[in-house]
Design a protein around this motif. Sequence first.
Motif, PDB file in Angstrom:
ATOM      1  N   ARG A 201     -19.402   2.297  -5.377  1.00 25.29           N
ATOM      2  CA  ARG A 201     -20.650   2.909  -4.905  1.00 25.29           C
ATOM      3  C   ARG A 201     -20.415   4.130  -4.039  1.00 25.29           C
ATOM      4  NH1 ARG A 201     -25.252  -0.187  -1.177  1.00 25.29           N
ATOM      5  NH2 ARG A 201     -26.639   1.616  -0.933  1.00 25.29           N
ATOM      6  N   TRP A 202     -19.378   4.104  -3.211  1.00 22.40           N
ATOM      7  CA  TRP A 202     -19.131   5.201  -2.275  1.00 22.40           C
ATOM      8  C   TRP A 202     -17.986   6.114  -2.705  1.00 22.40           C
ATOM      9  CZ3 TRP A 202     -20.349   0.235  -0.133  1.00 22.40           C
ATOM     10  CH2 TRP A 202     -21.669   0.167   0.345  1.00 22.40           C
ATOM     11  N   GLY A 203     -17.612   6.061  -3.981  1.00 28.35           N
ATOM     12  CA  GLY A 203     -16.692   7.043  -4.529  1.00 28.35           C
ATOM     13  C   GLY A 203     -15.237   6.651  -4.596  1.00 28.35           C
ATOM     14  N   GLN A 204     -14.875   5.454  -4.129  1.00 33.26           N
ATOM     15  CA  GLN A 204     -13.471   5.025  -4.220  1.00 33.26           C
ATOM     16  C   GLN A 204     -13.124   4.678  -5.669  1.00 33.26           C
ATOM     17  OE1 GLN A 204     -15.490   3.978  -1.708  1.00 33.26           O
ATOM     18  NE2 GLN A 204     -14.447   4.946   0.024  1.00 33.26           N
ATOM     19  N   SER A 205     -11.973   5.105  -6.110  1.00 34.20           N
ATOM     20  CA  SER A 205     -11.524   4.827  -7.477  1.00 34.20           C
ATOM     21  C   SER A 205     -10.564   3.643  -7.497  1.00 34.20           C
ATOM     22  CB  SER A 205     -10.829   6.054  -8.073  1.00 34.20           C
ATOM     23  OG  SER A 205      -9.552   6.237  -7.490  1.00 34.20           O
ATOM     24  N   ASP A 206     -10.414   3.043  -8.652  1.00 35.05           N
ATOM     25  CA  ASP A 206      -9.421   1.977  -8.882  1.00 35.05           C
ATOM     26  C   ASP A 206      -9.588   0.783  -7.948  1.00 35.05           C
ATOM     27  OD1 ASP A 206      -7.994   3.438 -10.959  1.00 35.05           O
ATOM     28  OD2 ASP A 206      -7.172   4.690  -9.349  1.00 35.05           O
ATOM     29  N   LEU A 207     -10.818   0.510  -7.521  1.00 37.90           N
ATOM     30  CA  LEU A 207     -11.054  -0.719  -6.761  1.00 37.90           C
ATOM     31  C   LEU A 207     -10.918  -1.946  -7.660  1.00 37.90           C
ATOM     32  CD1 LEU A 207     -14.047   0.397  -4.512  1.00 37.90           C
ATOM     33  CD2 LEU A 207     -11.755  -0.216  -3.719  1.00 37.90           C
ATOM     34  N   GLY A 208     -10.937  -1.728  -8.944  1.00 35.99           N
ATOM     35  CA  GLY A 208     -10.578  -2.756  -9.920  1.00 35.99           C
ATOM     36  C   GLY A 208      -9.504  -2.190 -10.825  1.00 35.99           C
ATOM     37  N   GLY A 209      -8.361  -2.852 -10.911  1.00 34.16           N
ATOM     38  CA  GLY A 209      -7.305  -2.407 -11.804  1.00 34.16           C
ATOM     39  C   GLY A 209      -6.289  -1.483 -11.151  1.00 34.16           C
TER      40      GLY A 209
ATOM     41  N   ASP B 206      -1.985  -5.076 -15.404  1.00 34.50           N
ATOM     42  CA  ASP B 206      -1.539  -6.118 -16.326  1.00 34.50           C
ATOM     43  C   ASP B 206      -2.331  -7.414 -16.163  1.00 34.50           C
ATOM     44  OD1 ASP B 206      -0.509  -6.941 -13.912  1.00 34.50           O
ATOM     45  OD2 ASP B 206       1.585  -6.984 -14.564  1.00 34.50           O
ATOM     46  N   ASP B 207      -3.568  -7.285 -15.656  1.00 32.18           N
ATOM     47  CA  ASP B 207      -4.445  -8.441 -15.516  1.00 32.18           C
ATOM     48  C   ASP B 207      -5.604  -8.367 -16.502  1.00 32.18           C
ATOM     49  OD1 ASP B 207      -3.416 -10.103 -13.280  1.00 32.18           O
ATOM     50  OD2 ASP B 207      -3.615  -8.226 -12.188  1.00 32.18           O
ATOM     51  N   LEU B 208      -6.255  -9.490 -16.699  1.00 35.59           N
ATOM     52  CA  LEU B 208      -7.423  -9.570 -17.566  1.00 35.59           C
ATOM     53  C   LEU B 208      -8.706  -9.331 -16.770  1.00 35.59           C
ATOM     54  CD1 LEU B 208      -6.341 -12.624 -19.738  1.00 35.59           C
ATOM     55  CD2 LEU B 208      -6.233 -10.198 -20.349  1.00 35.59           C
ATOM     56  N   ALA B 209      -9.794  -9.107 -17.473  1.00 33.17           N
ATOM     57  CA  ALA B 209     -11.048  -8.682 -16.862  1.00 33.17           C
ATOM     58  C   ALA B 209     -11.523  -9.538 -15.690  1.00 33.17           C
ATOM     59  CB  ALA B 209     -12.132  -8.596 -17.930  1.00 33.17           C
ATOM     60  N   PRO B 210     -11.484 -10.882 -15.748  1.00 32.67           N
ATOM     61  CA  PRO B 210     -12.022 -11.664 -14.630  1.00 32.67           C
ATOM     62  C   PRO B 210     -11.363 -11.369 -13.296  1.00 32.67           C
ATOM     63  CG  PRO B 210     -11.729 -13.062 -16.553  1.00 32.67           C
ATOM     64  CD  PRO B 210     -11.068 -11.749 -16.868  1.00 32.67           C
TER      65      PRO B 210
ATOM     66  N   GLY C 242      -4.195  -6.484 -19.637  1.00 28.82           N
ATOM     67  CA  GLY C 242      -3.514  -7.748 -19.854  1.00 28.82           C
ATOM     68  C   GLY C 242      -2.054  -7.634 -20.219  1.00 28.82           C
ATOM     69  N   GLY C 243      -1.375  -6.646 -19.681  1.00 35.47           N
ATOM     70  CA  GLY C 243       0.064  -6.530 -19.880  1.00 35.47           C
ATOM     71  C   GLY C 243       0.487  -5.578 -20.971  1.00 35.47           C
ATOM     72  N   THR C 244      -0.463  -4.873 -21.591  1.00 34.58           N
ATOM     73  CA  THR C 244      -0.100  -3.973 -22.687  1.00 34.58           C
ATOM     74  C   THR C 244      -0.111  -2.508 -22.291  1.00 34.58           C
ATOM     75  OG1 THR C 244      -2.389  -3.866 -23.462  1.00 34.58           O
ATOM     76  CG2 THR C 244      -0.995  -5.597 -24.402  1.00 34.58           C
ATOM     77  N   CYS C 245      -0.341  -2.196 -21.011  1.00 34.50           N
ATOM     78  CA  CYS C 245      -0.270  -0.805 -20.563  1.00 34.50           C
ATOM     79  C   CYS C 245       0.355  -0.762 -19.173  1.00 34.50           C
ATOM     80  CB  CYS C 245      -1.656  -0.149 -20.540  1.00 34.50           C
ATOM     81  SG  CYS C 245      -2.781  -0.830 -19.300  1.00 34.50           S
TER      82      CYS C 245
ATOM     83  N   ASP D 209     -14.474  -2.097 -19.891  1.00 30.54           N
ATOM     84  CA  ASP D 209     -13.496  -1.729 -20.909  1.00 30.54           C
ATOM     85  C   ASP D 209     -12.515  -0.775 -20.245  1.00 30.54           C
ATOM     86  OD1 ASP D 209     -14.504   1.008 -21.112  1.00 30.54           O
ATOM     87  OD2 ASP D 209     -16.113   0.223 -22.381  1.00 30.54           O
ATOM     88  N   ASP D 210     -11.553  -0.271 -21.009  1.00 29.64           N
ATOM     89  CA  ASP D 210     -10.505   0.510 -20.354  1.00 29.64           C
ATOM     90  C   ASP D 210     -10.948   1.920 -19.990  1.00 29.64           C
ATOM     91  OD1 ASP D 210     -10.495   1.755 -22.820  1.00 29.64           O
ATOM     92  OD2 ASP D 210      -8.463   1.165 -23.349  1.00 29.64           O
ATOM     93  N   SER D 211     -12.220   2.255 -20.206  1.00 28.83           N
ATOM     94  CA  SER D 211     -12.739   3.519 -19.699  1.00 28.83           C
ATOM     95  C   SER D 211     -13.222   3.393 -18.258  1.00 28.83           C
ATOM     96  CB  SER D 211     -13.877   4.036 -20.580  1.00 28.83           C
ATOM     97  OG  SER D 211     -15.022   3.208 -20.483  1.00 28.83           O
ATOM     98  N   TYR D 212     -13.381   2.165 -17.764  1.00 23.48           N
ATOM     99  CA  TYR D 212     -13.776   1.916 -16.386  1.00 23.48           C
ATOM    100  C   TYR D 212     -12.583   1.660 -15.475  1.00 23.48           C
ATOM    101  CZ  TYR D 212     -18.627   1.177 -17.965  1.00 23.48           C
ATOM    102  OH  TYR D 212     -19.887   1.324 -18.500  1.00 23.48           O
ATOM    103  N   ALA D 213     -11.556   1.030 -15.987  1.00 26.34           N
ATOM    104  CA  ALA D 213     -10.460   0.572 -15.135  1.00 26.34           C
ATOM    105  C   ALA D 213      -9.155   0.557 -15.908  1.00 26.34           C
ATOM    106  CB  ALA D 213     -10.758  -0.832 -14.607  1.00 26.34           C
TER     107      ALA D 213
END
Length: 342
Positions: A257-265, A303-307, A239-242, A231-235
């Motif tokens: 795992r090793w502390g890097q942020s925003d590896l997704g999103g 602006d991408d979806l979860a997959p 989908g284009g709304t923020c 959900d948006d608390s993780y990343a």
Amino acid sequence: MRCVGATAVAALLPFLSAGCTCGNDEGTAAGETIADDRSSGHAGAWAGTAPSCAGLPAACGPSANEDCCKSLLVPGGTFARSYDGVDYLDRSYPATVSDFYLDRYEITVGRFRAFVNAGMGTQASPPGDGTGAHPKIPGSGWDPAWNTRLPPNTAALKSALACFVHQSWTDAAGSNETKPVNCLDWYMAFAFCAWDGGRLATEAEWNYAASGGSEHRYYPWSKPATSTTIDDSYAVYCGGTCRLQNVGTRSPKGDGRWGQSDLGGNAWEWTLDWDPVQYPMPCHDCAAVTAGSYRAFRSGSNDDLAPTLRSATRHVYYPEHRGNIGSRCARTPWSYTRNPSR
């Protein structure tokens, strides 16, 4: 944009789902002593000085008080490329990577401003021949033939950073300084990391960090590894709304795992590799460095979806492409002293 998703793997590029029998993912380079702080969930931090943060305030992360150039150790090991145990189930492309450092944060606007203000990233001031190389991968450094791919001058570079309505770059410093810089083509990203004392991560290294090595995490934050919770608390994605957010705003919940942020999103991230016919094999500190048509990038964006944010998903496009794409830099551990207090 050429997208390779879970449902398209078998039909389009079967090599994208890959695997191996996993080995030790806590490996070290010969003769090294690792300074490690596992109690915080972060491995030892790179102790070098990145030019892009000289004079910049420590303003990144969830409390806006961390060094924007913080780079964290990713202990080497063996894993299955593009395998996640849920959607990508082919374990036929093993890869082993040595220890490396990967920046905790994506390249920010403020850091890229330091690069631009230094007059770098242009045909007049290109990277030196062979700079930005992975020291274990021949032919991975800057090729002078790429000089003409850079903007001719600083004015043209700034213009290139204004590639679409949601660009993060501003010609004057403002409220975007700790957002990820986007509108980078592959050549700009490579030139920045080479100037900043680093390099682009190989696709295997990036995938390894996002997957948590042999844990093969579905998302970088997945605990257990096969958890598909997002959900948006993780990343930063919606989908284009923020819009893009300051780097690290979903930390520590969304950290790898090793502390890097925003590896997704947040922003897509260029990697070193060309898009090969199949993953390079065998792979021990490998990359596809033979010229092709596309370069690989990872992570998904705001602006991408979860997959698209899955650790196993990859995309490729022309290296000249500029859009909601930035990067983060990798660094070579055996060149520097490790310092867990940084």
